[in-house]
Write an enzyme that holds these catalytic residues in place. Structure first.
Site, PDB file in Angstrom:
ATOM      1  N   ALA A 174       0.859  -1.184   0.000  1.00 27.34           N
ATOM      2  CA  ALA A 174       0.000   0.000   0.000  1.00 27.34           C
ATOM      3  C   ALA A 174       0.893   1.229   0.000  1.00 27.34           C
ATOM      4  O   ALA A 174       1.616   1.476   0.967  1.00 27.34           O
ATOM      5  CB  ALA A 174      -0.911  -0.017   1.218  1.00 27.34           C
ATOM      6  N   MET A 175       0.840   2.002  -1.079  1.00 29.99           N
ATOM      7  CA  MET A 175       1.746   3.136  -1.263  1.00 29.99           C
ATOM      8  C   MET A 175       0.950   4.439  -1.216  1.00 29.99           C
ATOM      9  O   MET A 175       0.139   4.713  -2.094  1.00 29.99           O
ATOM     10  CB  MET A 175       2.510   2.988  -2.573  1.00 29.99           C
ATOM     11  CG  MET A 175       3.371   1.732  -2.611  1.00 29.99           C
ATOM     12  SD  MET A 175       4.281   1.518  -4.159  1.00 29.99           S
ATOM     13  CE  MET A 175       5.382   2.933  -4.088  1.00 29.99           C
ATOM     14  N   SER A 176       1.196   5.221  -0.177  1.00 30.17           N
ATOM     15  CA  SER A 176       0.445   6.453   0.050  1.00 30.17           C
ATOM     16  C   SER A 176       1.040   7.651  -0.666  1.00 30.17           C
ATOM     17  O   SER A 176       0.395   8.692  -0.782  1.00 30.17           O
ATOM     18  CB  SER A 176       0.401   6.753   1.553  1.00 30.17           C
ATOM     19  OG  SER A 176       1.711   7.026   2.027  1.00 30.17           O
ATOM     20  N   GLY A 177       2.279   7.530  -1.105  1.00 27.30           N
ATOM     21  CA  GLY A 177       2.983   8.680  -1.646  1.00 27.30           C
ATOM     22  C   GLY A 177       3.986   9.250  -0.670  1.00 27.30           C
ATOM     23  O   GLY A 177       4.688  10.213  -0.984  1.00 27.30           O
ATOM     24  N   GLY A 178       4.085   8.662   0.522  1.00 30.09           N
ATOM     25  CA  GLY A 178       5.036   9.111   1.525  1.00 30.09           C
ATOM     26  C   GLY A 178       6.302   8.271   1.528  1.00 30.09           C
ATOM     27  O   GLY A 178       6.402   7.247   0.843  1.00 30.09           O
ATOM     28  N   ASP A 236       7.585   6.455   3.999  1.00 33.97           N
ATOM     29  CA  ASP A 236       7.527   5.176   4.699  1.00 33.97           C
ATOM     30  C   ASP A 236       7.101   4.044   3.773  1.00 33.97           C
ATOM     31  O   ASP A 236       7.737   2.978   3.727  1.00 33.97           O
ATOM     32  CB  ASP A 236       6.569   5.264   5.892  1.00 33.97           C
ATOM     33  CG  ASP A 236       7.053   6.235   6.954  1.00 33.97           C
ATOM     34  OD1 ASP A 236       8.283   6.390   7.089  1.00 33.97           O
ATOM     35  OD2 ASP A 236       6.213   6.834   7.644  1.00 33.97           O
ATOM     36  N   SER A 237       6.029   4.238   3.028  1.00 34.49           N
ATOM     37  CA  SER A 237       5.578   3.179   2.125  1.00 34.49           C
ATOM     38  C   SER A 237       6.531   2.992   0.957  1.00 34.49           C
ATOM     39  O   SER A 237       6.688   1.881   0.437  1.00 34.49           O
ATOM     40  CB  SER A 237       4.155   3.469   1.633  1.00 34.49           C
ATOM     41  OG  SER A 237       4.087   4.707   0.948  1.00 34.49           O
ATOM     42  N   LEU A 266      -4.501   3.566  -2.605  1.00 30.60           N
ATOM     43  CA  LEU A 266      -5.939   3.520  -2.312  1.00 30.60           C
ATOM     44  C   LEU A 266      -6.508   4.925  -2.414  1.00 30.60           C
ATOM     45  O   LEU A 266      -6.218   5.787  -1.579  1.00 30.60           O
ATOM     46  CB  LEU A 266      -6.171   2.947  -0.915  1.00 30.60           C
ATOM     47  CG  LEU A 266      -5.523   1.589  -0.648  1.00 30.60           C
ATOM     48  CD1 LEU A 266      -5.830   1.128   0.767  1.00 30.60           C
ATOM     49  CD2 LEU A 266      -5.990   0.557  -1.657  1.00 30.60           C
ATOM     50  N   CYS A 271     -10.126   3.542   9.208  1.00 33.46           N
ATOM     51  CA  CYS A 271      -9.503   3.414   7.892  1.00 33.46           C
ATOM     52  C   CYS A 271      -8.606   2.179   7.841  1.00 33.46           C
ATOM     53  O   CYS A 271      -8.656   1.404   6.882  1.00 33.46           O
ATOM     54  CB  CYS A 271      -8.698   4.667   7.583  1.00 33.46           C
ATOM     55  SG  CYS A 271      -7.917   4.640   5.956  1.00 33.46           S
ATOM     56  N   CYS A 278      -6.492  12.972   7.180  1.00 32.53           N
ATOM     57  CA  CYS A 278      -6.205  13.060   5.742  1.00 32.53           C
ATOM     58  C   CYS A 278      -7.297  13.774   4.961  1.00 32.53           C
ATOM     59  O   CYS A 278      -7.007  14.458   3.981  1.00 32.53           O
ATOM     60  CB  CYS A 278      -5.957  11.665   5.176  1.00 32.53           C
ATOM     61  SG  CYS A 278      -7.404  10.589   5.138  1.00 32.53           S
TER      62      CYS A 278
END
EC number: 2.8.1.13
Length: 382
Positions: free
Chosen positions: A9-13, A15-16, A35, A105, A201
């Site tokens: 799961a890649m949020s754009g941050g 850490d991911s 997501l 979430c 968010c």
């Protein structure tokens, strides 16, 4: 040799992004997934200041995918996010509760729905950039605390099922944030210096009251009252307050006043610091991790944490029907209905269970005696 496919799961941050890179180095065939949960009504977020699941964050996640040369997909989950996170957030404030949208979430979207998508594709494993670990205790799986106590996210992950816990990987659980950024620099990731999110968010302005107004929530005005019924002021809406709040009340009093109760009719009950302690409260919507589901009347000693970053204190939990009644064995105040409560063993850093603090369940005491813990133990558990 490949360890098989895994969805990250890649949020754009950062850490991911590092999570995806590390798993590639470990031999996994990584598939990046973003997501898409929310379309902003406000102008796009400034991603040099924060990450907020905006269109810019989706582009950042895509750029990381290109940098790592992995497949990258965006999955639309706006409808589920609206139902499980946003609607509950709004309704909780309407009911005088303090919601915890990150828990919902994680439970229903990032892990619940994403696991179902993965299984439909024949993929068993997923990974995220949460700072947490998974341990096995007597045949059951549980979240355990991360090495970086400043980033530990176990509190938000109590809702994961046993199936989730068997099949999730948290590569960052043993790392600190500075170590993660250094790895991002080594990998040449474009988000290595990207700042962290500091707010909910879907509320980029960090002002939930404006958000509720846009959602057509009618604020319920009422009176500020003391425990003895004396009226000490008026307010423009009970939705503006949360249990334990001290600042922003606009009340002049000889001692600082705190919110200790929010009633359906708009009454906000205030009290001095000594009146904010609780003698018992109820936790519902339970999910058991290291604990086997408890039986009626079963009592267990544990430690309980009622806010993110707060200290876990000694308590006893008693199973009453579908809920747990909690008797703190140390002074505890500011217990807010709607917030999450998570349980740890007397000694150990892994989760036993978690749930939501029920509205109307908190019993406050007006004075705390030195023998408070012993009295509760003696009267409730003869």
């Amino acid at each position: 040799m490949s360890k098989g496919k895994i969805i990250v799961a890649m949020s754009g941050g950062v850490d991911s992004a590092v999570t995806a890179g590390l798993l590639m180095e470990q031999g996994y065939e990584v598939i990046g997934v973003n997501l898409r949960t929310w379309e902003y009504e406000a102008p796009a977020c400034d991603t040099t200041k924060k990450s907020c699941c905006s269109p810019e964050d989706i582009r950042d996640a895509r750029d990381v995918g290109l940098s790592l040369n992995i497949p990258f997909y965006v999955i639309k989950m706006e409808k589920l996010f609206q139902e499980k996170v946003i609607d509950r957030f709004v309704n909780d404030y309407r009911e005088g509760k303090t919601p915890n949208p990150c828990v919902e979430c994680n439970t229903f979207v990032k892990f619940g729905a994403l696991f179902e998508k993965a299984k439909a594709l024949g993929i068993e494993k997923i990974a995220t950039g949460h700072y947490s670990n998974v341990v096995e205790i007597d045949g059951r799986y549980a979240i355990s605390d991360a090495a970086d106590h400043n980033k530990n996210q176990a509190y938000y992950l109590y809702g994961l099922s046993q199936e989730n816990l068997r099949n999730v990987i948290f590569p960052l659980g043993g790392m600190t944030k500075p170590q993660v950024r250094e790895i991002a620099r080594r990998m040449g990731l474009p988000v290595a210096e990207k700042a962290e999110s500091q707010e909910i968010c879907f509320i980029p302005e960090n002002d939930y009251r404006k958000f509720l107004t846009r959602k057509n929530v009618e604020f319920t005005p009422g009176f500020f009252k003391l425990r003895d019924g004396r009226i000490v002021g008026k307010h423009s809406g009970k939705e503006n307050f949360t249990i334990g709040q001290r600042k922003g009340l606009g009340i002049a009093w000889k001692n600082p006043l705190y919110v200790i109760s929010i009633e359906d009719d708009g009454t906000v009950v205030l009290g001095e610091d000594r009146e904010t302690f609780v003698e018992s409260f109820v936790v519902e919507d339970l999910n058991f991790q290291a604990w086997n589901p408890m039986q009626e009347g079963q009592a267990e000693e544990c430690r309980i944490q009622v806010r993110y970053r707060s200290k876990a204190i000694a308590a006893k939990a008693v199973k009453e029907g579908d809920v747990l009644r909690i008797f703190p064995l140390e002074d505890l105040k500011g217990v807010a209905p709607g917030q999450s409560a998570v349980f740890y063993p007397k000694e150990g850093n892994y989760l036993l269970a978690g749930g939501i603090i029920r509205k109307g369940s908190v019993k406050t005491v007006e004075r705390i005696l030195d023998a408070h813990s012993q009295e509760i133990g003696a009267t409730a558990f003869p």
